[in-house]
Write an enzyme that holds these catalytic residues in place. Structure first.
Site, short mmCIF file in Angstrom:
data_model
loop_
_atom_site.label_atom_id
_atom_site.label_comp_id
_atom_site.label_asym_id
_atom_site.label_seq_id
_atom_site.Cartn_x
_atom_site.Cartn_y
_atom_site.Cartn_z
N GLY A 13 -20.72 -23.87 -20.02
CA GLY A 13 -19.91 -24.91 -19.37
C GLY A 13 -20.14 -25.04 -17.88
O GLY A 13 -20.92 -24.32 -17.25
N ALA A 16 -18.91 -22.04 -15.41
CA ALA A 16 -19.85 -20.92 -15.45
C ALA A 16 -21.07 -21.25 -14.58
O ALA A 16 -21.50 -20.43 -13.75
CB ALA A 16 -20.27 -20.64 -16.89
N LYS A 150 -6.73 -21.35 -14.60
CA LYS A 150 -5.63 -22.29 -14.73
C LYS A 150 -6.10 -23.51 -15.53
O LYS A 150 -7.32 -23.75 -15.59
CB LYS A 150 -5.11 -22.71 -13.36
N ASP A 179 -6.40 -17.78 -9.56
CA ASP A 179 -6.04 -18.93 -8.73
C ASP A 179 -7.05 -18.87 -7.60
O ASP A 179 -6.96 -17.97 -6.74
CB ASP A 179 -4.60 -18.80 -8.20
N HIS A 180 -8.02 -19.76 -7.61
CA HIS A 180 -9.15 -19.54 -6.69
C HIS A 180 -8.73 -19.60 -5.22
O HIS A 180 -9.43 -19.09 -4.36
CB HIS A 180 -10.34 -20.45 -7.01
N GLU A 218 -7.90 -33.62 0.30
CA GLU A 218 -9.27 -33.80 -0.20
C GLU A 218 -9.68 -35.25 -0.02
O GLU A 218 -8.84 -36.15 -0.06
CB GLU A 218 -9.33 -33.50 -1.70
N HIS A 242 -1.86 -23.55 -6.46
CA HIS A 242 -2.53 -23.18 -5.20
C HIS A 242 -1.58 -23.21 -3.99
O HIS A 242 -1.59 -22.31 -3.16
CB HIS A 242 -3.69 -24.12 -4.92
N1 LIG Z 1 -15.17 -26.73 -13.72
C1 LIG Z 1 -14.39 -26.32 -12.73
O1 LIG Z 1 -14.71 -26.45 -11.55
C2 LIG Z 1 -13.09 -25.67 -13.01
C3 LIG Z 1 -12.69 -25.38 -14.30
N2 LIG Z 1 -11.52 -24.71 -14.51
C4 LIG Z 1 -11.09 -24.35 -15.85
O2 LIG Z 1 -12.14 -23.58 -16.46
C5 LIG Z 1 -12.20 -23.82 -17.84
C6 LIG Z 1 -13.60 -24.28 -18.23
O3 LIG Z 1 -13.88 -25.47 -17.56
P1 LIG Z 1 -15.33 -26.14 -17.56
O4 LIG Z 1 -16.40 -25.13 -17.52
O5 LIG Z 1 -15.27 -27.16 -16.49
O6 LIG Z 1 -15.36 -26.86 -18.97
P2 LIG Z 1 -16.63 -27.43 -19.77
O7 LIG Z 1 -16.11 -28.52 -20.64
O8 LIG Z 1 -17.77 -27.73 -18.87
O9 LIG Z 1 -17.07 -26.20 -20.68
C7 LIG Z 1 -16.30 -25.79 -21.77
C8 LIG Z 1 -16.95 -24.57 -22.39
O10 LIG Z 1 -16.18 -24.22 -23.53
C9 LIG Z 1 -17.03 -24.04 -24.64
N3 LIG Z 1 -16.33 -24.43 -25.84
C10 LIG Z 1 -15.58 -25.54 -26.04
N4 LIG Z 1 -15.12 -25.57 -27.29
C11 LIG Z 1 -15.58 -24.46 -27.91
C12 LIG Z 1 -15.44 -23.91 -29.22
N5 LIG Z 1 -14.72 -24.52 -30.16
N6 LIG Z 1 -16.08 -22.77 -29.50
C13 LIG Z 1 -16.81 -22.13 -28.56
N7 LIG Z 1 -16.97 -22.58 -27.30
C14 LIG Z 1 -16.36 -23.74 -26.99
C15 LIG Z 1 -18.20 -24.95 -24.36
O11 LIG Z 1 -19.34 -24.45 -25.03
P3 LIG Z 1 -20.20 -25.32 -26.07
O12 LIG Z 1 -20.17 -26.73 -25.57
O13 LIG Z 1 -21.54 -24.69 -26.04
O14 LIG Z 1 -19.49 -25.12 -27.33
C16 LIG Z 1 -18.37 -24.80 -22.87
O15 LIG Z 1 -19.14 -23.67 -22.57
C17 LIG Z 1 -11.11 -24.83 -18.12
O16 LIG Z 1 -9.94 -24.14 -18.45
C18 LIG Z 1 -10.91 -25.52 -16.79
O17 LIG Z 1 -9.61 -26.04 -16.66
C19 LIG Z 1 -10.72 -24.29 -13.46
C20 LIG Z 1 -11.06 -24.56 -12.19
C21 LIG Z 1 -12.25 -25.31 -11.84
O1 LIG Z 2 -8.11 -26.37 -8.66
C1 LIG Z 2 -8.47 -27.39 -8.10
O2 LIG Z 2 -8.93 -27.30 -6.85
C2 LIG Z 2 -9.78 -28.32 -6.32
C3 LIG Z 2 -9.76 -28.12 -4.80
O3 LIG Z 2 -10.28 -26.86 -4.50
P1 LIG Z 2 -10.93 -26.56 -3.08
O4 LIG Z 2 -11.29 -25.13 -3.13
O5 LIG Z 2 -12.11 -27.48 -2.94
O6 LIG Z 2 -9.91 -26.88 -2.05
C4 LIG Z 2 -9.30 -29.70 -6.68
O7 LIG Z 2 -10.28 -30.65 -6.31
C5 LIG Z 2 -9.09 -29.79 -8.17
O8 LIG Z 2 -8.53 -31.06 -8.47
C6 LIG Z 2 -8.17 -28.71 -8.65
O9 LIG Z 2 -8.16 -28.69 -10.07
#
Ligand SMILES: NC(=O)C1=CN([C@@H]2O[C@H](COP(=O)(O)OP(=O)(O)OC[C@H]3O[C@@H](n4cnc5c(N)ncnc54)[C@H](OP(=O)(O)O)[C@@H]3O)[C@@H](O)[C@H]2O)C=CC1
Ligand SMILES: O=C1O[C@H](COP(=O)(O)O)[C@@H](O)[C@H](O)[C@H]1O
Length: 508
Positions: A13, A16, A150, A179-180, A218, A242
């Site tokens: 995802g 990661a 979160k 909580d980053h 932001e 946050h």
């Molecule tokens: N992206 C960000 O910047 C931030 C994200 N978060 C939180 O982090 C978490 C992940 O977010 P993000 O990486 O953006 O999400 P993505 O949608 O990019 O990734 C989701 C991940 O979950 C896996 N997944 C989904 N369904 C299944 C399933 N049924 N079985 C196994 N694996 C599954 C997917 O793998 P595959 O597709 O290979 O199945 C993929 O690796 C969320 O809770 C989000 O709220 C929090 C702060 C910031």
């Molecule tokens: O958790 C979140 O934070 C970002 C803002 O983070 P920052 O480190 O860039 O200040 C926010 O954009 C996003 O909506 C929220 O989910």
């Protein structure tokens, strides 16, 4: 550091890719990972160990602050990575995972210390935790930890439900809620600033502090996250977690030895002392806004309602400002003003402590001319701690001028928030993770606000994109005789403030 197997759900995802792999790599380069360290990535995608490593390598190249590192070191780092296809709902995939984890532990001859990082949607947390328990992955002789991202719930009740379910598989001390903002270097320095400086400790109270301002503005809008954001808004996305965390970190009287449980206990005390709002009174302390069309850094941007995926009549909040009061002996009478918004004039994240008026001097002009002392903890766009004090203006004899002192000059290579947090989780140090008590108390405080928004008891003010939000957010402070510090519009609007603002910026 103890040998660890890092089991990453959601390895394919976005989080990661953008945060976790670069953070792990930076820790590896800084020799802050355990000597025996193994990473097992999981997702439904049919990746192999080799394609997983290729993706991880790309993420380092794109997002690590150590991009230019020697290929040999990158390759050495990648040797720790294995991949296994896992569908969260399929029991047998956890058995396969258990075999792989055990095989790696045997190969490396290490104790079964397992860190499970859930980088997946919150709807999966409960299921994964239960499968870890049932499959035996969580019942080896070493330690186990669960790291979650979160949102921890959507409101007070759903947060309680989630916690209850997680607690069937993991004890509270095994759960690390990220909580980053708590991983931001300047938030962490805030703790050290208090802890190691008696002079700061002595003035950290209502005798010397007039008000506290916490801003997380932001320039970005809702972007591609309409499906999530339109049901969440600024209040759940930023404020409940946050911003309240920053408030807690500012308002705690840091114990001299900041063991995790002590810091978290103090944070809990702050939340318990936060004066609750009644639903009917929310409108007098909370300003709700939603961005309209406007321009950000010279580029036109659309109204929130015209963003793809947003409901045409959405009443969702993209801006929240609030006045909070802490009813304890340290902070009684000191307003804490908090605001966060999308599509604001500039990206700025900071805490400003405004000290009370200087003591009365013989000449009243002294007080009129002197700017308040400020302590500024700035997280964005720069990372710095500044102290504003007054001095004589040598050019204009007899006048005062505020100067800003950089309290951490030359120190600019800060670790990313995720680096610190992952390192702490590997060490078993939960100081900068949100304890359930804090999460529950935060939701409890926010709950009447959610209900007041839902029932439209609080006006929704439109504000032009590229501004500092609705004028009502300024009025919230003005009624107490204060203003938001460092909003650049003050440079244009208020001649008396102009010198102070320019002085601040000139020193940036
Ligand atoms: N992206 C960000 O910047 C931030 C994200 N978060 C939180 O982090 C978490 C992940 O977010 P993000 O990486 O953006 O999400 P993505 O949608 O990019 O990734 C989701 C991940 O979950 C896996 N997944 C989904 N369904 C299944 C399933 N049924 N079985 C196994 N694996 C599954 C997917 O793998 P595959 O597709 O290979 O199945 C993929 O690796 C969320 O809770 C989000 O709220 C929090 C702060 C910031
Ligand atoms: O958790 C979140 O934070 C970002 C803002 O983070 P920052 O480190 O860039 O200040 C926010 O954009 C996003 O909506 C929220 O989910």
């Amino acid at each position: 550091m103890e040998p660890t197997t890092f089991v990453l759900f959601g390895a394919t995802g976005d989080l990661a890719k953008r945060k976790i792999y670069p953070a792990l790599f930076n820790l590896f380069i800084d020799k802050k990972l355990p000597q025996s360290f193994s990473i097992i990535g999981l997702g439904r995608r049919e990746w192999t160990d080799a394609s997983f490593r290729t993706n991880v390598e790309q993420s380092i190249r794109d997002f690590s602050r150590r991009k230019g590192t020697d290929a040999v070191l990158v390759n050495e780092f990648l040797q720790a990575f294995r991949y296994s296809v896992l569908d969260i709902d399929r029991k047998e995939d956890y058995q396969k995972l258990l075999l792989l984890v055990e095989q790696r532990e045997q190969e490396l001859r290490v104790a079964p210390n397992r860190l499970f990082y859930l980088s997946v949607g919150p709807e999966y947390f409960e299921k994964i935790a239960a499968h870890i328990q049932e499959s035996g992955l969580g019942s080896a002789q070493g330690w186990k930890r669960l790291v979650i991202e979160k949102p921890f719930g959507h409101d007070l009740q759903s947060a309680r439900d989630l916690n209850e379910k997680l607690s069937k598989s993991f004890a509270e001390e095994e759960i690390y809620r990220i909580d980053h903002y708590l991983g931001k270097p300047m938030v962490q320095r805030l703790e050290a600033l208090q802890q190691t400086n008696p002079v700061i400790q002595a003035i950290w109270n209502n005798r010397y502090i007039a008000n506290v301002q916490i801003t997380a503005n932001e320039t970005v809008g809702v972007e591609e996250r309409a499906g999530y954001y339109d049901h969440v808004g600024a209040i759940r996305d930023m404020f409940q977690n946050h911003l309240l965390q920053m408030l807690m970190m500012t308002a705690i009287q840091v114990p001299s030895k900041s063991a995790a449980d002590k810091v978290r206990f103090k944070k809990k005390q702050v939340m318990e002392a936060l004066e609750p709002l009644q639903k009917q009174d929310v409108a007098s302390s909370i300003i709700r806004g939603q961005y309209a069309a406007g321009s950000i850094q010279g580029k036109p941007v659309v109204d929130y309602l015209a963003e793809p995926g947003i409901a045409p009549a959405s009443m969702n909040d993209t801006f929240v400002a609030a006045k909070l009061q802490i009813d304890n002996s340290f902070w009684r009478g000191v307003p804490f003003y908090i605001r966060t918004g999308k599509r604001m004039k500039e990206k700025s994240t900071r805490i400003v402590i405004e000290f009370s008026e200087p003591l009365k001097q013989s000449s009243s002009t002294v007080n009129e001319q002197a700017a308040p002392n400020l302590l500024v903890i700035e997280m964005s766009p720069n990372e710095k701690i500044m102290l504003q004090i007054n001095t004589k203006d040598t050019e204009n004899k007899g006048e005062f001028k505020p100067i800003q002192i950089d309290l951490n000059p030359g120190d600019h290579d800060f670790p990313e928030a995720y680096e610190s947090l992952i390192q702490d989780a590997l060490h078993g140090d939960a100081t900068f993770f949100a304890h359930w008590d804090e999460v529950e108390l935060s939701w409890a405080w926010v709950q009447p606000v959610l209900e007041a928004f839902e029932e439209n008891l609080v006006p929704l003010h439109k504000y032009a994109s590229g501004t500092y939000g609705p004028a009502e957010a300024d009025a919230l402070l003005a009624q107490d005789g204060f203003h938001w510090w460092f909003d650049s519009k003050l440079e244009q609007n208020n001649e008396a403030e102009e010198g102070k603002q320019y002085a601040y910026h000139a020193n940036h």
